[in-house]
Structure formats: C-alpha cells, structure tokens
Write an enzyme that holds these catalytic residues in place. Sequence first.
Site, PDB file in Angstrom:
ATOM      1  N   GLU A  31      -3.945   0.001   7.849  1.00  0.00           N
ATOM      2  CA  GLU A  31      -2.821   0.737   7.279  1.00  0.00           C
ATOM      3  C   GLU A  31      -3.238   1.331   5.950  1.00  0.00           C
ATOM      4  OE1 GLU A  31       0.235  -2.202   6.728  1.00  0.00           O
ATOM      5  OE2 GLU A  31      -0.827  -3.165   5.088  1.00  0.00           O
TER       6      GLU A  31
ATOM      7  N   LYS B 149       6.951  -0.889  -1.837  1.00  0.00           N
ATOM      8  CA  LYS B 149       5.668  -0.426  -1.313  1.00  0.00           C
ATOM      9  C   LYS B 149       5.889  -0.037   0.138  1.00  0.00           C
ATOM     10  CE  LYS B 149       2.852  -2.983  -4.469  1.00  0.00           C
ATOM     11  NZ  LYS B 149       1.644  -3.688  -4.742  1.00  0.00           N
TER      12      LYS B 149
END
Length: 77
Positions: free
Chosen positions: A6, A18
Amino acid sequence: NSSYTEKFTVIDDQRRVKETKGLEGDCLAIGCSVQILEYEIIEKSQNSSIIKSTISYAVKEEFQAKDPKPSIQVVEA
C-alpha cells in the site's frame, strides 16, 4: 494473502488521519479494483484513544458474482 502493498495518500497529523491506497495483494488479488484504508485517531483522554478504521473498495465487474471483500486482517496487522 501473505503479502500486501500500500502507499500512504493522506497523512494529516493535525486531524490525526492517515489514508492508504492498496497497490497489490489482499482484496486486489481476488477481484477488487480499488482498496482504500483510512485510519483516524480519536483521543478519549490524555492516556487513551480509539483507532477508527474504514475500508472502502470497488469490485471489478467480472468478479462481482464472487463478491470479493477486503479482510479486516490487513488493518489488524
């Protein structure tokens, strides 16, 4: 799946948020076209907080019958 990649797309320390976008592995390997994970830190007191996790995803049309879903195990890890 044993591997997952990711990249962070949002890092907001002031809002304590986030966000990541999956690049490979997890539900992308079984038919999802997009996987986005959002983490929000919610302060409860000076010594405790809650982590709110949200998983958003889209399924490729040819995989909709199989109904792939992302696993919460990615977030737990």
